[in-house]
Write a protein that holds these residues in place. Sequence first.
Motif, PDB file in Angstrom:
ATOM      1  N   GLY A 246     -18.864 109.106  32.713  1.00  0.00           N
ATOM      2  CA  GLY A 246     -19.423 110.441  32.586  1.00  0.00           C
ATOM      3  C   GLY A 246     -19.935 110.704  31.179  1.00  0.00           C
ATOM      4  N   PRO A 247     -20.405 111.922  30.938  1.00  0.00           N
ATOM      5  CA  PRO A 247     -20.923 112.266  29.609  1.00  0.00           C
ATOM      6  C   PRO A 247     -19.795 112.265  28.579  1.00  0.00           C
ATOM      7  CG  PRO A 247     -20.760 114.220  30.997  1.00  0.00           C
ATOM      8  CD  PRO A 247     -20.484 113.047  31.880  1.00  0.00           C
ATOM      9  N   PRO A 248     -20.083 111.865  27.349  1.00  0.00           N
ATOM     10  CA  PRO A 248     -19.032 111.833  26.328  1.00  0.00           C
ATOM     11  C   PRO A 248     -18.539 113.239  25.996  1.00  0.00           C
ATOM     12  CG  PRO A 248     -21.180 111.428  25.335  1.00  0.00           C
ATOM     13  CD  PRO A 248     -21.381 111.421  26.829  1.00  0.00           C
ATOM     14  N   ALA A 249     -17.259 113.328  25.594  1.00  0.00           N
ATOM     15  CA  ALA A 249     -16.693 114.609  25.181  1.00  0.00           C
ATOM     16  C   ALA A 249     -17.416 115.115  23.941  1.00  0.00           C
ATOM     17  CB  ALA A 249     -15.198 114.447  24.889  1.00  0.00           C
ATOM     18  N   GLU A 250     -17.582 116.447  23.876  1.00  0.00           N
ATOM     19  CA  GLU A 250     -18.357 117.035  22.779  1.00  0.00           C
ATOM     20  C   GLU A 250     -17.817 116.634  21.412  1.00  0.00           C
ATOM     21  OE1 GLU A 250     -16.874 118.522  25.374  1.00  0.00           O
ATOM     22  OE2 GLU A 250     -17.720 120.512  25.764  1.00  0.00           O
ATOM     23  N   GLU A 251     -16.506 116.584  21.280  1.00  0.00           N
ATOM     24  CA  GLU A 251     -15.878 116.331  19.991  1.00  0.00           C
ATOM     25  C   GLU A 251     -15.085 115.031  19.979  1.00  0.00           C
ATOM     26  OE1 GLU A 251     -16.338 118.515  17.404  1.00  0.00           O
ATOM     27  OE2 GLU A 251     -17.707 119.577  18.747  1.00  0.00           O
ATOM     28  N   GLY A 252     -15.327 114.148  20.932  1.00  0.00           N
ATOM     29  CA  GLY A 252     -14.559 112.915  21.009  1.00  0.00           C
ATOM     30  C   GLY A 252     -13.271 113.112  21.784  1.00  0.00           C
ATOM     31  N   VAL A 253     -12.393 112.110  21.738  1.00  0.00           N
ATOM     32  CA  VAL A 253     -11.136 112.180  22.482  1.00  0.00           C
ATOM     33  C   VAL A 253      -9.958 112.083  21.523  1.00  0.00           C
ATOM     34  CG1 VAL A 253     -12.153 111.142  24.545  1.00  0.00           C
ATOM     35  CG2 VAL A 253     -10.952 109.691  22.889  1.00  0.00           C
ATOM     36  N   LEU A 254      -8.869 112.650  21.962  1.00  0.00           N
ATOM     37  CA  LEU A 254      -7.584 112.473  21.301  1.00  0.00           C
ATOM     38  C   LEU A 254      -6.834 111.394  22.071  1.00  0.00           C
ATOM     39  CD1 LEU A 254      -5.168 113.310  19.459  1.00  0.00           C
ATOM     40  CD2 LEU A 254      -4.665 115.079  21.146  1.00  0.00           C
ATOM     41  N   LEU A 255      -6.360 110.375  21.377  1.00  0.00           N
ATOM     42  CA  LEU A 255      -5.607 109.277  21.979  1.00  0.00           C
ATOM     43  C   LEU A 255      -4.144 109.407  21.581  1.00  0.00           C
ATOM     44  CD1 LEU A 255      -5.199 106.417  23.263  1.00  0.00           C
ATOM     45  CD2 LEU A 255      -5.879 105.462  21.032  1.00  0.00           C
ATOM     46  N   VAL A 256      -3.274 109.445  22.575  1.00  0.00           N
ATOM     47  CA  VAL A 256      -1.831 109.493  22.327  1.00  0.00           C
ATOM     48  C   VAL A 256      -1.205 108.247  22.945  1.00  0.00           C
ATOM     49  CG1 VAL A 256       0.330 110.737  22.685  1.00  0.00           C
ATOM     50  CG2 VAL A 256      -1.806 112.005  22.333  1.00  0.00           C
ATOM     51  N   VAL A 257      -0.533 107.455  22.118  1.00  0.00           N
ATOM     52  CA  VAL A 257       0.214 106.283  22.587  1.00  0.00           C
ATOM     53  C   VAL A 257       1.693 106.630  22.439  1.00  0.00           C
ATOM     54  CG1 VAL A 257       0.634 103.817  22.334  1.00  0.00           C
ATOM     55  CG2 VAL A 257      -1.638 104.751  21.835  1.00  0.00           C
ATOM     56  N   ASN A 258       2.344 106.796  23.567  1.00  0.00           N
ATOM     57  CA  ASN A 258       3.705 107.316  23.610  1.00  0.00           C
ATOM     58  C   ASN A 258       4.688 106.237  24.027  1.00  0.00           C
ATOM     59  OD1 ASN A 258       5.902 109.287  24.036  1.00  0.00           O
ATOM     60  ND2 ASN A 258       5.509 108.912  26.212  1.00  0.00           N
ATOM     61  N   GLY A 259       5.810 106.180  23.337  1.00  0.00           N
ATOM     62  CA  GLY A 259       6.896 105.293  23.729  1.00  0.00           C
ATOM     63  C   GLY A 259       7.897 106.008  24.602  1.00  0.00           C
ATOM     64  N   LEU A 260       8.488 105.303  25.548  1.00  0.00           N
ATOM     65  CA  LEU A 260       9.369 105.921  26.538  1.00  0.00           C
ATOM     66  C   LEU A 260      10.845 105.856  26.156  1.00  0.00           C
ATOM     67  CD1 LEU A 260       7.584 104.658  29.747  1.00  0.00           C
ATOM     68  CD2 LEU A 260       7.406 106.899  28.669  1.00  0.00           C
ATOM     69  N   GLY A 261      11.146 105.442  24.932  1.00  0.00           N
ATOM     70  CA  GLY A 261      12.523 105.448  24.455  1.00  0.00           C
ATOM     71  C   GLY A 261      13.023 104.094  24.017  1.00  0.00           C
ATOM     72  N   GLY A 292       3.913 107.383  18.761  1.00  0.00           N
ATOM     73  CA  GLY A 292       5.313 107.680  18.513  1.00  0.00           C
ATOM     74  C   GLY A 292       6.087 107.850  19.799  1.00  0.00           C
ATOM     75  N   THR A 293       7.381 108.006  19.650  1.00  0.00           N
ATOM     76  CA  THR A 293       8.261 108.268  20.768  1.00  0.00           C
ATOM     77  C   THR A 293       8.274 109.776  20.964  1.00  0.00           C
ATOM     78  OG1 THR A 293       9.563 106.305  20.273  1.00  0.00           O
ATOM     79  CG2 THR A 293      10.609 107.990  21.634  1.00  0.00           C
ATOM     80  N   LEU A 294       7.511 110.252  21.935  1.00  0.00           N
ATOM     81  CA  LEU A 294       7.222 111.680  22.070  1.00  0.00           C
ATOM     82  C   LEU A 294       7.764 112.268  23.365  1.00  0.00           C
ATOM     83  CD1 LEU A 294       3.487 111.301  21.046  1.00  0.00           C
ATOM     84  CD2 LEU A 294       5.353 112.026  19.560  1.00  0.00           C
ATOM     85  N   ALA A 295       7.565 111.586  24.486  1.00  0.00           N
ATOM     86  CA  ALA A 295       8.028 112.049  25.803  1.00  0.00           C
ATOM     87  C   ALA A 295       8.684 110.856  26.478  1.00  0.00           C
ATOM     88  CB  ALA A 295       6.869 112.576  26.632  1.00  0.00           C
ATOM     89  N   THR A 296      10.006 110.803  26.448  1.00  0.00           N
ATOM     90  CA  THR A 296      10.726 109.592  26.792  1.00  0.00           C
ATOM     91  C   THR A 296      11.374 109.669  28.163  1.00  0.00           C
ATOM     92  OG1 THR A 296      12.718 110.423  25.705  1.00  0.00           O
ATOM     93  CG2 THR A 296      11.196 109.130  24.375  1.00  0.00           C
ATOM     94  N   ALA A 297      11.903 108.542  28.601  1.00  0.00           N
ATOM     95  CA  ALA A 297      12.697 108.429  29.824  1.00  0.00           C
ATOM     96  C   ALA A 297      13.985 107.700  29.454  1.00  0.00           C
ATOM     97  CB  ALA A 297      11.930 107.684  30.904  1.00  0.00           C
ATOM     98  N   LEU A 298      14.829 108.394  28.673  1.00  0.00           N
ATOM     99  CA  LEU A 298      16.046 107.806  28.122  1.00  0.00           C
ATOM    100  C   LEU A 298      15.698 106.551  27.329  1.00  0.00           C
ATOM    101  CD1 LEU A 298      18.603 108.403  31.022  1.00  0.00           C
ATOM    102  CD2 LEU A 298      18.384 109.670  28.894  1.00  0.00           C
ATOM    103  N   ASP A 299      16.165 105.376  27.772  1.00  0.00           N
ATOM    104  CA  ASP A 299      15.920 104.152  26.987  1.00  0.00           C
ATOM    105  C   ASP A 299      14.924 103.217  27.670  1.00  0.00           C
ATOM    106  OD1 ASP A 299      18.864 102.179  27.977  1.00  0.00           O
ATOM    107  OD2 ASP A 299      17.515 103.446  29.130  1.00  0.00           O
ATOM    108  N   MET A 300      14.058 103.766  28.514  1.00  0.00           N
ATOM    109  CA  MET A 300      13.075 102.939  29.206  1.00  0.00           C
ATOM    110  C   MET A 300      12.159 102.236  28.201  1.00  0.00           C
ATOM    111  SD  MET A 300      10.148 104.045  32.004  1.00  0.00           S
ATOM    112  CE  MET A 300      11.283 104.314  33.366  1.00  0.00           C
ATOM    113  N   ALA A 301      11.919 100.967  28.427  1.00  0.00           N
ATOM    114  CA  ALA A 301      10.953 100.225  27.616  1.00  0.00           C
ATOM    115  C   ALA A 301       9.601 100.320  28.304  1.00  0.00           C
ATOM    116  CB  ALA A 301      11.381  98.770  27.469  1.00  0.00           C
TER     117      ALA A 301
END
Length: 573
Positions: A246-261, A292-301
């Motif tokens: 689709g068309p690109p976002a007007e201001e780009g994208v925010l990328l979040v790489v989250n760890g699960l614990g 970062g570790t932001l939204a986790t599932a206890l100690d899930m890898a």
Amino acid sequence: MSYFLPETDPVLTACRGLALTHPDTIALCEQPLYLKATAPAPTRRVALLSGGGSGHDPLHIGLLGAGGLDAVVPGETFASPCNAQIHAAGLDVAQDRDGVLVIIKGYTGDVINFRAAAERLHARGIRVDEVVVRDDIASASAGAGRRGTAATTVVEKLLGAAADRGADLDDLAELGRRAVARSRTLTVCARPHTSPATLRPAFDLKPDHLDYGSGIHGERAPRSIPRPPVADLVHRMLDDLGAGEGPPAEEGVLLVVNGLGGTAPGELAAVAAVAAEQLAARGTTVAAVLTGTLATALDMAGISLTLTQLAPGWLQLWQAPVTTPLTTWPRAAAAPVLITPPTTDRTLMAGRMPGARAVLDHYTQIITQVRTPLTTLDQQSGDGDFADNLLTGLRHALTRVEETGEDGLTAAGAAFLDHVGGTSGPLYGLLLDRLGTATAACPDGHRPALPALTKAFAEGAAAIRRVGEAQPGDRTMLDALTPAVRALSLARESDDSPLTTAALAAIAGARDTAALLGKRGRASYVGAHTLGSPDPGAIGVALLFVALADVYEPTFAVRLPAPGYIVKPAPAP
């Protein structure tokens, strides 16, 4: 694995520690449990209230403070808070404000409890609106809809900055909904979390495989895949997230790489680098990256990738100053600030009924007896907390009977509604509350009148359908409750064993759920993994009828199978 959590009140103890280490920004209310920011921006007109089950740390408490949330309500592990907690927190933060915006993760229990609390706040004249975060594409086709996962961090940060600028309730609600609509998340798991109940992996995953599309409550994905090289995995995840389409976002994208614990920071940084490079190759501008570790599932890898298409002005909101545990270094420890919550009126009923108390005692004994197999069943449908939540409510009920002299099942209804979150807590509370109206009105030790029992169970089933939006056949507690109500409605007052007949119908209905795919609640997220195992909520209802029959019809209840059999998985076809 949680080696260092106290055996008693682990969530409350952890909250005390947070208040201890952040005394200048966080205050703690212990009963009912919630946390509050002590130094919000003076320009803020609307309070932001969020929360959810524990085990996802630092979500949501990590965004509590100036530039973030005004209050956070934590539930037990993987279980939503009960609406009494949310209501008390809402009353607190609504003072001198023009309204309250509740931010809800799209899990059934969270939605039910936050909406119930919002109804109570609205009844007090407080303006309330909601934003439900539904970003998880792996659960998009499930009956209950998308789950709310790591994009919750993005939504709460944007709303916190906008609230500090003085935005009103309508504008904040619109901003939150737009942010949800422009956010997508996908999660993969390399090692399941450790069940707090069994201290074993919550599910089996073949070596060198990934669970592709896991949930942050440890829900199984619809499928597992052989583990590919990281670059190939990221490429596949970005494809499924629609990156570059689709068309690109007007201001780009925010990328979040989250760890699960259970994922190291270096791994998250590496995945962020790979993802940013691949996004650039697709013609997508990465305006900001958070790892970062932001939204986790206890100690899930595992990891999740979130993409939010930024609209004009959102990047400035993302970069606005914030003072929260997620973004500041803790200061010296000091005594926590404790809150005395606003009081609510409560009318207590008098007159203990031995029969109903015996039902409560016996039901508690049965659930204690089958706790381990019931937990195992629930792990195949979701997160494995059902038996513990059920026992929590029953123990609160026993305490309430001793303190107030209430009828045992009336006390159980109030205990579940006031103290048990998650999906099952309020639904069982509604059922037990209706049942209490029948048992409280009957003479000591006598079986309640059949019309009163039938009416109570029918009204309970109707309330569950309204609140949970489920129907018979959706693989829920209604699949045991509905046939039992039907059996009661066909019985006559002169019959010797209507409860035993209803219990047999409930058991058959509960056992038959082994052949059903879940359409509501967490079972809807895990696809065919539930087949062959009956629904734990339906089993719990069947065991309630067993307890009633054992107490009121002991001569005839010997026809009922043992609780251990009722909980067993269904035999292979």
